[in-house]
Design a protein around this motif. Structure first.
Motif, PDB file in Angstrom:
ATOM      1  N   MET A 114     -47.961  -9.803  14.896  1.00  0.00           N
ATOM      2  CA  MET A 114     -47.823 -10.868  13.891  1.00  0.00           C
ATOM      3  C   MET A 114     -48.605 -12.110  14.307  1.00  0.00           C
ATOM      4  SD  MET A 114     -46.221  -9.721  11.317  1.00  0.00           S
ATOM      5  CE  MET A 114     -45.992 -11.270  10.473  1.00  0.00           C
ATOM      6  N   ARG A 115     -48.583 -12.443  15.596  1.00  0.00           N
ATOM      7  CA  ARG A 115     -49.360 -13.592  16.066  1.00  0.00           C
ATOM      8  C   ARG A 115     -50.854 -13.359  15.851  1.00  0.00           C
ATOM      9  NH1 ARG A 115     -45.134 -13.982  19.798  1.00  0.00           N
ATOM     10  NH2 ARG A 115     -46.072 -12.530  21.253  1.00  0.00           N
ATOM     11  N   ILE A 116     -51.308 -12.137  16.086  1.00  0.00           N
ATOM     12  CA  ILE A 116     -52.722 -11.820  15.899  1.00  0.00           C
ATOM     13  C   ILE A 116     -53.097 -11.908  14.425  1.00  0.00           C
ATOM     14  CG2 ILE A 116     -54.420  -9.942  16.009  1.00  0.00           C
ATOM     15  CD1 ILE A 116     -52.943  -9.063  18.629  1.00  0.00           C
ATOM     16  N   VAL A 117     -52.259 -11.341  13.559  1.00  0.00           N
ATOM     17  CA  VAL A 117     -52.553 -11.340  12.127  1.00  0.00           C
ATOM     18  C   VAL A 117     -52.527 -12.753  11.566  1.00  0.00           C
ATOM     19  CG1 VAL A 117     -51.642 -10.638   9.873  1.00  0.00           C
ATOM     20  CG2 VAL A 117     -51.774  -8.985  11.732  1.00  0.00           C
ATOM     21  N   GLN A 118     -51.571 -13.565  11.990  1.00  0.00           N
ATOM     22  CA  GLN A 118     -51.464 -14.918  11.469  1.00  0.00           C
ATOM     23  C   GLN A 118     -52.587 -15.808  11.980  1.00  0.00           C
ATOM     24  OE1 GLN A 118     -47.399 -15.693  12.507  1.00  0.00           O
ATOM     25  NE2 GLN A 118     -46.718 -15.263  10.427  1.00  0.00           N
ATOM     26  N   GLY A 119     -53.016 -15.593  13.206  1.00  0.00           N
ATOM     27  CA  GLY A 119     -54.119 -16.363  13.765  1.00  0.00           C
ATOM     28  C   GLY A 119     -53.835 -17.851  13.802  1.00  0.00           C
ATOM     29  N   PRO A 120     -54.748 -18.616  14.401  1.00  0.00           N
ATOM     30  CA  PRO A 120     -54.534 -20.058  14.534  1.00  0.00           C
ATOM     31  C   PRO A 120     -54.609 -20.797  13.200  1.00  0.00           C
ATOM     32  CG  PRO A 120     -56.688 -19.435  15.385  1.00  0.00           C
ATOM     33  CD  PRO A 120     -55.962 -18.174  15.041  1.00  0.00           C
ATOM     34  N   GLU A 121     -55.347 -20.255  12.215  1.00  0.00           N
ATOM     35  CA  GLU A 121     -55.453 -20.963  10.942  1.00  0.00           C
ATOM     36  C   GLU A 121     -54.279 -20.688  10.015  1.00  0.00           C
ATOM     37  OE1 GLU A 121     -57.528 -17.181  10.993  1.00  0.00           O
ATOM     38  OE2 GLU A 121     -58.068 -18.963  12.076  1.00  0.00           O
ATOM     39  N   ASN A 122     -53.405 -19.752  10.360  1.00  0.00           N
ATOM     40  CA  ASN A 122     -52.222 -19.443   9.562  1.00  0.00           C
ATOM     41  C   ASN A 122     -50.984 -19.521  10.449  1.00  0.00           C
ATOM     42  OD1 ASN A 122     -53.688 -18.815   7.208  1.00  0.00           O
ATOM     43  ND2 ASN A 122     -54.174 -16.808   8.047  1.00  0.00           N
ATOM     44  N   PRO A 123     -50.621 -20.715  10.901  1.00  0.00           N
ATOM     45  CA  PRO A 123     -49.495 -20.815  11.831  1.00  0.00           C
ATOM     46  C   PRO A 123     -48.172 -20.447  11.170  1.00  0.00           C
ATOM     47  CG  PRO A 123     -50.243 -22.997  11.166  1.00  0.00           C
ATOM     48  CD  PRO A 123     -51.209 -21.998  10.577  1.00  0.00           C
ATOM     49  N   SER A 124     -47.258 -19.951  11.990  1.00  0.00           N
ATOM     50  CA  SER A 124     -45.905 -19.655  11.537  1.00  0.00           C
ATOM     51  C   SER A 124     -44.990 -20.745  12.081  1.00  0.00           C
ATOM     52  CB  SER A 124     -45.471 -18.291  12.079  1.00  0.00           C
ATOM     53  OG  SER A 124     -45.340 -18.355  13.480  1.00  0.00           O
ATOM     54  N   PRO A 125     -43.737 -20.817  11.601  1.00  0.00           N
ATOM     55  CA  PRO A 125     -42.811 -21.825  12.150  1.00  0.00           C
ATOM     56  C   PRO A 125     -42.589 -21.646  13.647  1.00  0.00           C
ATOM     57  CG  PRO A 125     -41.923 -20.880  10.123  1.00  0.00           C
ATOM     58  CD  PRO A 125     -43.170 -20.104  10.475  1.00  0.00           C
ATOM     59  N   GLU A 126     -42.637 -20.394  14.131  1.00  0.00           N
ATOM     60  CA  GLU A 126     -42.432 -20.150  15.558  1.00  0.00           C
ATOM     61  C   GLU A 126     -43.675 -20.506  16.366  1.00  0.00           C
ATOM     62  OE1 GLU A 126     -42.294 -17.111  13.452  1.00  0.00           O
ATOM     63  OE2 GLU A 126     -40.386 -17.935  12.815  1.00  0.00           O
TER      64      GLU A 126
END
Length: 147
Positions: A114-126
């Motif tokens: 999930m961290r890889i898919v979200q990447g730095p340009e799509n941050p998550s709350p975590e």
């Protein structure tokens, strides 16, 4: 979506994926014979079937072929998971049940993915990413140097 591989198809594809290079029927046969009694023509038929189904490509080499995987085992597993999930009448419940079956190591792998898919340009709350200067974060702005 590909249908799941049969037992022998999976045994053959496991070798093709593991070796990650074009292989001959003879190479696969010799490796399979360490586990079971199997005929050359059986392995040849399985590889031909896998070629017809689009799992492997082949290139002639003399009177034989060399076979190479079209995609990775990871892509195969992902396609199977996606197919199963898309057939559910309640995808959210299916995911909850699936996640409940996962080991701690599998959940960690999921978090990493999930961290890889979200990447730095799509941050998550975590994983909110780096702080950006702006009105809601004035302390992170660059100091004014008067230039």
């Amino acid at each position: 979506m590909p249908r799941p591989l049969g037992e022998l198809e999976d045994a053959v594809m496991t070798r093709v994926w593991k070796w990650n290079r074009p292989v001959t029927v003879r190479e696969v046969l010799e490796d399979l014979q360490q586990e079971r009694s199997i005929a050359y023509t059986t392995v040849m038929t399985v590889l031909d079937n896998l070629h017809q189904k689009g799992w492997v490509r082949r290139e002639a080499e003399g009177r034989a072929y060399r076979y190479e995987a079209v995609s990775t085992r990871a892509a195969y597993a992902a396609a199977l998971m996606n197919e199963a999930w898309s057939r559910s009448d309640n995808p959210a419940a299916a995911l909850v049940a699936f996640f409940g079956m996962m080991s701690a190591e599998q959940r960690e792998a999921l978090s990493d993915a999930m961290r890889i898919v979200q990447g730095p340009e799509n941050p998550s709350p975590e994983n909110p990413g780096p702080e950006k200067p702006g009105p809601e974060n004035p302390d992170s702005a660059e100091p004014d140097t008067g230039r």
